[in-house]
Design a protein around this motif. Structure first.
Motif, PDB file in Angstrom:
ATOM      1  N   SER A 104       0.816  -1.220   0.000  1.00 46.50           N
ATOM      2  CA  SER A 104       0.000   0.000   0.000  1.00 46.50           C
ATOM      3  C   SER A 104       0.847   1.266   0.000  1.00 46.50           C
ATOM      4  O   SER A 104       0.371   2.331  -0.360  1.00 46.50           O
ATOM      5  N   LYS A 105       2.115   1.153   0.374  1.00 46.37           N
ATOM      6  CA  LYS A 105       3.021   2.300   0.238  1.00 46.37           C
ATOM      7  C   LYS A 105       3.327   2.558  -1.231  1.00 46.37           C
ATOM      8  O   LYS A 105       3.496   3.695  -1.652  1.00 46.37           O
ATOM      9  N   GLU A 106       3.426   1.495  -2.001  1.00 43.61           N
ATOM     10  CA  GLU A 106       3.684   1.615  -3.438  1.00 43.61           C
ATOM     11  C   GLU A 106       2.424   1.996  -4.218  1.00 43.61           C
ATOM     12  O   GLU A 106       2.491   2.778  -5.158  1.00 43.61           O
ATOM     13  N   PHE A 107       1.310   1.409  -3.823  1.00 42.24           N
ATOM     14  CA  PHE A 107       0.046   1.595  -4.528  1.00 42.24           C
ATOM     15  C   PHE A 107      -1.045   1.852  -3.488  1.00 42.24           C
ATOM     16  O   PHE A 107      -1.693   0.912  -3.024  1.00 42.24           O
ATOM     17  N   PRO A 108      -1.228   3.103  -3.088  1.00 44.06           N
ATOM     18  CA  PRO A 108      -2.217   3.403  -2.043  1.00 44.06           C
ATOM     19  C   PRO A 108      -3.605   2.865  -2.396  1.00 44.06           C
ATOM     20  O   PRO A 108      -3.991   2.814  -3.564  1.00 44.06           O
ATOM     21  N   CYS A 109      -4.313   2.454  -1.349  1.00 50.19           N
ATOM     22  CA  CYS A 109      -5.657   1.932  -1.573  1.00 50.19           C
ATOM     23  C   CYS A 109      -6.599   2.395  -0.470  1.00 50.19           C
ATOM     24  O   CYS A 109      -6.180   2.670   0.645  1.00 50.19           O
ATOM     25  N   ASP A 110      -7.866   2.488  -0.833  1.00 49.98           N
ATOM     26  CA  ASP A 110      -8.928   2.805   0.117  1.00 49.98           C
ATOM     27  C   ASP A 110      -9.590   1.539   0.634  1.00 49.98           C
ATOM     28  O   ASP A 110     -10.264   1.557   1.654  1.00 49.98           O
ATOM     29  N   VAL A 170      -9.034   0.483   6.645  1.00 54.53           N
ATOM     30  CA  VAL A 170      -9.052  -0.108   5.310  1.00 54.53           C
ATOM     31  C   VAL A 170     -10.256  -1.031   5.221  1.00 54.53           C
ATOM     32  O   VAL A 170     -10.341  -2.015   5.939  1.00 54.53           O
ATOM     33  N   LYS A 171     -11.179  -0.670   4.351  1.00 55.28           N
ATOM     34  CA  LYS A 171     -12.381  -1.488   4.185  1.00 55.28           C
ATOM     35  C   LYS A 171     -12.042  -2.734   3.377  1.00 55.28           C
ATOM     36  O   LYS A 171     -11.200  -2.700   2.487  1.00 55.28           O
ATOM     37  N   VAL A 172     -12.728  -3.821   3.689  1.00 57.01           N
ATOM     38  CA  VAL A 172     -12.508  -5.094   3.004  1.00 57.01           C
ATOM     39  C   VAL A 172     -13.847  -5.665   2.556  1.00 57.01           C
ATOM     40  O   VAL A 172     -14.802  -5.690   3.328  1.00 57.01           O
ATOM     41  N   LYS A 223     -18.728  -1.143 -11.369  1.00 53.85           N
ATOM     42  CA  LYS A 223     -19.003   0.033 -10.534  1.00 53.85           C
ATOM     43  C   LYS A 223     -17.770   0.424  -9.734  1.00 53.85           C
ATOM     44  O   LYS A 223     -17.484   1.607  -9.553  1.00 53.85           O
ATOM     45  N   ILE A 224     -17.043  -0.558  -9.251  1.00 50.15           N
ATOM     46  CA  ILE A 224     -15.821  -0.301  -8.486  1.00 50.15           C
ATOM     47  C   ILE A 224     -14.807   0.419  -9.370  1.00 50.15           C
ATOM     48  O   ILE A 224     -14.184   1.400  -8.962  1.00 50.15           O
ATOM     49  N   ILE A 225     -14.635  -0.043 -10.586  1.00 53.64           N
ATOM     50  CA  ILE A 225     -13.678   0.544 -11.508  1.00 53.64           C
ATOM     51  C   ILE A 225     -14.039   1.988 -11.850  1.00 53.64           C
ATOM     52  O   ILE A 225     -13.161   2.822 -12.053  1.00 53.64           O
ATOM     53  N   LYS A 252     -12.363   5.904  -5.738  1.00 55.76           N
ATOM     54  CA  LYS A 252     -11.534   5.279  -4.714  1.00 55.76           C
ATOM     55  C   LYS A 252     -10.570   4.294  -5.375  1.00 55.76           C
ATOM     56  O   LYS A 252     -10.752   3.898  -6.514  1.00 55.76           O
ATOM     57  N   LYS A 253      -9.543   3.902  -4.623  1.00 52.97           N
ATOM     58  CA  LYS A 253      -8.539   2.967  -5.120  1.00 52.97           C
ATOM     59  C   LYS A 253      -8.660   1.649  -4.365  1.00 52.97           C
ATOM     60  O   LYS A 253      -8.805   1.643  -3.136  1.00 52.97           O
ATOM     61  N   TYR A 254      -8.569   0.537  -5.087  1.00 51.17           N
ATOM     62  CA  TYR A 254      -8.757  -0.777  -4.487  1.00 51.17           C
ATOM     63  C   TYR A 254      -7.678  -1.753  -4.909  1.00 51.17           C
ATOM     64  O   TYR A 254      -7.246  -1.754  -6.064  1.00 51.17           O
ATOM     65  N   PHE A 255      -7.273  -2.601  -3.965  1.00 53.44           N
ATOM     66  CA  PHE A 255      -6.492  -3.788  -4.268  1.00 53.44           C
ATOM     67  C   PHE A 255      -7.505  -4.877  -4.596  1.00 53.44           C
ATOM     68  O   PHE A 255      -8.543  -4.973  -3.945  1.00 53.44           O
TER      69      PHE A 255
END
Length: 161
Positions: free
Chosen positions: A22-28, A55-57, A71-73, A77-80
């Motif tokens: 998440s340091k490389e690719f921040p996520c919500d 961090v929501k899962v 819808k997510i795309i 927000k950013k997601y893994f």
């Protein structure tokens, strides 16, 4: 683009995912796609509890992921997106999911531990015939990168298959 990182990791959600990557690719938030985990409320809660505070899962089965990913795309927000096996990402792609992401459209592969019928292809990476076929499929669309943590050297599916 709402997908910041796509990863195959047989541990699904754990500290390394959230802290190092998440340091490389921040996520919500983190979206785990696994039919078995999604159907088991106790297991789902265990994995949701592995994420740090804030961090929501979400844990989806493949069918639900195919319904929700468009819808997510489109979101801000950013997601893994994480799955235990490349077979899940093959099924998502075949179902129309677009897994392009902020990691130069790579599918990152973390640990895939040795299991029955698997052959070792690199450090912490053992694949079954079905997983090999899934990687072949995915490599036609994305760069498949084997890299446990951001500061390690990567190797690629084309090199090991």
């Amino acid at each position: 683009m709402a997908i910041s990182f796509v990863r195959v990791d047989d541990r699904v959600i754990h500290g390394q995912i959230v802290t190092a990557w998440s340091k490389e690719f921040p996520c919500d938030g983190i979206i785990a796609v696994d039919d078995k985990i999604a159907q088991d409320p106790v297991l789902s809660n265990v994995f949701k509890g592995a994420a740090p505070s804030g961090v929501k899962v979400w844990i989806f089965d493949i069918k639900t992921a195919l319904e929700k990913l468009p819808k997510i795309i489109e979101s801000n927000k950013k997601y893994f997106i994480i799955a235990k096996t490349p077979v899940v990402f093959q099924k998502l792609t075949e179902g129309g999911a677009d897994l392009r992401n902020d990691n130069n459209n790579k599918i990152n592969v973390g640990p895939m531990h040795l299991k029955d019928g698997a052959r070792t292809i690199g450090p912490n990476a053992a694949v079954t015939k079905e997983e090999e076929e899934a990687f072949d499929y995915l490599a036609q669309r994305y760069k498949v990168e084997f890299k446990l943590i951001p500061d390690k050297k990567a190797y690629y599916w084309e090199e090991v298959k």
